[in-house]
Design a protein around this motif. Sequence first.
Motif, PDB file in Angstrom:
ATOM      1  N   GLY A  73       0.780  -1.188   0.001  1.00  0.00           N
ATOM      2  CA  GLY A  73      -0.029  -0.073   0.025  1.00  0.00           C
ATOM      3  C   GLY A  73       1.001   1.307   0.128  1.00  0.00           C
ATOM      4  N   ILE A  74       0.449   2.211  -0.719  1.00  0.00           N
ATOM      5  CA  ILE A  74       1.154   3.493  -0.934  1.00  0.00           C
ATOM      6  C   ILE A  74       1.384   4.352   0.530  1.00  0.00           C
ATOM      7  N   LYS A  75       0.407   4.113   1.301  1.00  0.00           N
ATOM      8  CA  LYS A  75       0.356   4.730   2.692  1.00  0.00           C
ATOM      9  C   LYS A  75       1.483   4.210   3.576  1.00  0.00           C
ATOM     10  N   GLU A  76       1.664   2.979   3.672  1.00  0.00           N
ATOM     11  CA  GLU A  76       2.616   2.263   4.291  1.00  0.00           C
ATOM     12  C   GLU A  76       3.842   2.283   3.798  1.00  0.00           C
ATOM     13  N   VAL A  77       4.231   2.312   2.529  1.00  0.00           N
ATOM     14  CA  VAL A  77       5.588   2.486   1.906  1.00  0.00           C
ATOM     15  C   VAL A  77       5.736   4.097   2.438  1.00  0.00           C
ATOM     16  N   ALA A  80       7.026   4.400   5.781  1.00  0.00           N
ATOM     17  CA  ALA A  80       8.455   3.451   6.040  1.00  0.00           C
ATOM     18  C   ALA A  80       9.476   4.541   5.273  1.00  0.00           C
ATOM     19  N   VAL A  81       9.315   5.005   4.000  1.00  0.00           N
ATOM     20  CA  VAL A  81      10.482   5.863   3.590  1.00  0.00           C
ATOM     21  C   VAL A  81      10.587   7.063   4.636  1.00  0.00           C
ATOM     22  N   MET A  82       9.563   7.793   5.019  1.00  0.00           N
ATOM     23  CA  MET A  82       9.516   9.103   5.925  1.00  0.00           C
ATOM     24  C   MET A  82      10.236   8.610   7.253  1.00  0.00           C
ATOM     25  N   SER A  83      10.121   7.678   7.614  1.00  0.00           N
ATOM     26  CA  SER A  83      10.680   6.947   9.079  1.00  0.00           C
ATOM     27  C   SER A  83      12.203   7.084   9.006  1.00  0.00           C
ATOM     28  N   VAL A  84      12.595   6.516   7.843  1.00  0.00           N
ATOM     29  CA  VAL A  84      14.243   6.787   7.702  1.00  0.00           C
ATOM     30  C   VAL A  84      14.629   8.086   7.085  1.00  0.00           C
ATOM     31  N   ALA A  85      13.846   8.801   6.245  1.00  0.00           N
ATOM     32  CA  ALA A  85      14.319   9.764   5.575  1.00  0.00           C
ATOM     33  C   ALA A  85      14.396  11.203   6.592  1.00  0.00           C
ATOM     34  N   LYS A  86      13.627  10.910   7.534  1.00  0.00           N
ATOM     35  CA  LYS A  86      13.533  12.140   8.542  1.00  0.00           C
ATOM     36  C   LYS A  86      14.837  12.173   9.532  1.00  0.00           C
ATOM     37  N   ASP A  87      15.602  11.219   9.409  1.00  0.00           N
ATOM     38  CA  ASP A  87      16.894  11.106  10.082  1.00  0.00           C
ATOM     39  C   ASP A  87      17.854  11.598   9.523  1.00  0.00           C
ATOM     40  N   PHE A  88      18.183  12.003   8.139  1.00  0.00           N
ATOM     41  CA  PHE A  88      18.919  12.506   7.305  1.00  0.00           C
ATOM     42  C   PHE A  88      19.205  13.831   7.738  1.00  0.00           C
ATOM     43  N   ASP A  89      20.311  14.297   7.836  1.00  0.00           N
ATOM     44  CA  ASP A  89      20.709  15.813   8.091  1.00  0.00           C
ATOM     45  C   ASP A  89      20.198  16.375   7.055  1.00  0.00           C
ATOM     46  N   ALA A  90      20.209  16.241   5.582  1.00  0.00           N
ATOM     47  CA  ALA A  90      19.732  16.817   4.538  1.00  0.00           C
ATOM     48  C   ALA A  90      19.331  15.930   3.779  1.00  0.00           C
ATOM     49  N   LEU A  91      18.052  16.103   3.193  1.00  0.00           N
ATOM     50  CA  LEU A  91      17.275  14.873   2.017  1.00  0.00           C
ATOM     51  C   LEU A  91      17.503  15.637   0.896  1.00  0.00           C
ATOM     52  N   TYR A  92      17.950  14.692  -0.212  1.00  0.00           N
ATOM     53  CA  TYR A  92      17.945  15.253  -1.503  1.00  0.00           C
ATOM     54  C   TYR A  92      16.738  14.116  -2.161  1.00  0.00           C
ATOM     55  N   VAL A  93      15.662  14.781  -2.933  1.00  0.00           N
ATOM     56  CA  VAL A  93      14.829  13.770  -3.537  1.00  0.00           C
ATOM     57  C   VAL A  93      14.932  13.897  -5.055  1.00  0.00           C
ATOM     58  N   SER A  94      15.141  12.903  -5.540  1.00  0.00           N
ATOM     59  CA  SER A  94      15.354  12.610  -7.228  1.00  0.00           C
ATOM     60  C   SER A  94      14.283  12.061  -7.779  1.00  0.00           C
ATOM     61  N   MET A  95      13.466  12.778  -8.705  1.00  0.00           N
ATOM     62  CA  MET A  95      12.355  12.022  -9.560  1.00  0.00           C
ATOM     63  C   MET A  95      12.457  11.903 -10.776  1.00  0.00           C
ATOM     64  N   ASP A  96      12.728  10.589 -11.259  1.00  0.00           N
ATOM     65  CA  ASP A  96      12.802  10.318 -12.787  1.00  0.00           C
ATOM     66  C   ASP A  96      11.240  10.176 -13.146  1.00  0.00           C
ATOM     67  N   GLU A 120      -0.337   9.027  -7.026  1.00  0.00           N
ATOM     68  CA  GLU A 120       0.417   8.514  -6.057  1.00  0.00           C
ATOM     69  C   GLU A 120       1.896   9.186  -6.237  1.00  0.00           C
ATOM     70  N   MET A 121       2.353   9.601  -7.129  1.00  0.00           N
ATOM     71  CA  MET A 121       3.541  10.284  -7.092  1.00  0.00           C
ATOM     72  C   MET A 121       3.316  11.649  -6.515  1.00  0.00           C
ATOM     73  N   LEU A 122       2.394  12.365  -6.478  1.00  0.00           N
ATOM     74  CA  LEU A 122       2.250  13.538  -5.862  1.00  0.00           C
ATOM     75  C   LEU A 122       1.933  13.452  -4.257  1.00  0.00           C
ATOM     76  N   TYR A 123       1.194  12.269  -4.063  1.00  0.00           N
ATOM     77  CA  TYR A 123       0.938  11.822  -2.571  1.00  0.00           C
ATOM     78  C   TYR A 123       2.403  11.768  -1.893  1.00  0.00           C
ATOM     79  N   PHE A 124       3.456  11.048  -2.554  1.00  0.00           N
ATOM     80  CA  PHE A 124       4.567  10.821  -1.938  1.00  0.00           C
ATOM     81  C   PHE A 124       5.585  12.252  -1.803  1.00  0.00           C
TER      82      PHE A 124
END
Length: 164
Positions: A73-77, A80-96, A120-124
């Motif tokens: 499910g999109i919400k669960e994934v 999960a991504v947010m729970s890891v990404a929140k701990d980075f000092d700086a986050l870079y997002v690349s969208m292909d 879904e892409m906009l949701y993420f």
Amino acid sequence: NPGLVVFDAHPDCVNNFEPPTHEDYLRVLIEKNILKKENIILVGIRNWHKQEYSFLKEKRIKFYSMKEISQEGIKEVSEAVMSVAKDFDALYVSMDIDAVDPCFAPGTGHIEPGGLTSREMLYFLNKLKLLKNLKMLDLVEINPSKDVNQLTVSLGAKLLVEST
């Protein structure tokens, strides 16, 4: 301690070319110790070479395939991504743009059926925007000459507008 979240249909870690290309930049970032392998999250993967899959497994790079996204499910994934990404000092997002299904984004060089919907892409993206450590974002591989009714260009513009 920077981190990278990549939306892509492909893992982009085929070989280590010199100079790096769009097909191997992820491998180069890891092998040249530019980015920690544990600080990379791939989302939307659905087509890879055997050596790319082996590289991801060997380096224990976190990735969410489209199969996993559809099962979990999109919400669960996204959580999960947010729970890891929140701990980075700086986050870079690349969208292909090929992370998005070609029925929503046909104007790209590497069409791969079975991708994220535009919603879904906009949701993420909207979830990741909530993180205080989001510093930069890019959007790549839109090819207007292959587009149909400006679907891809319009989606790309919407993604960029909503990212600010």
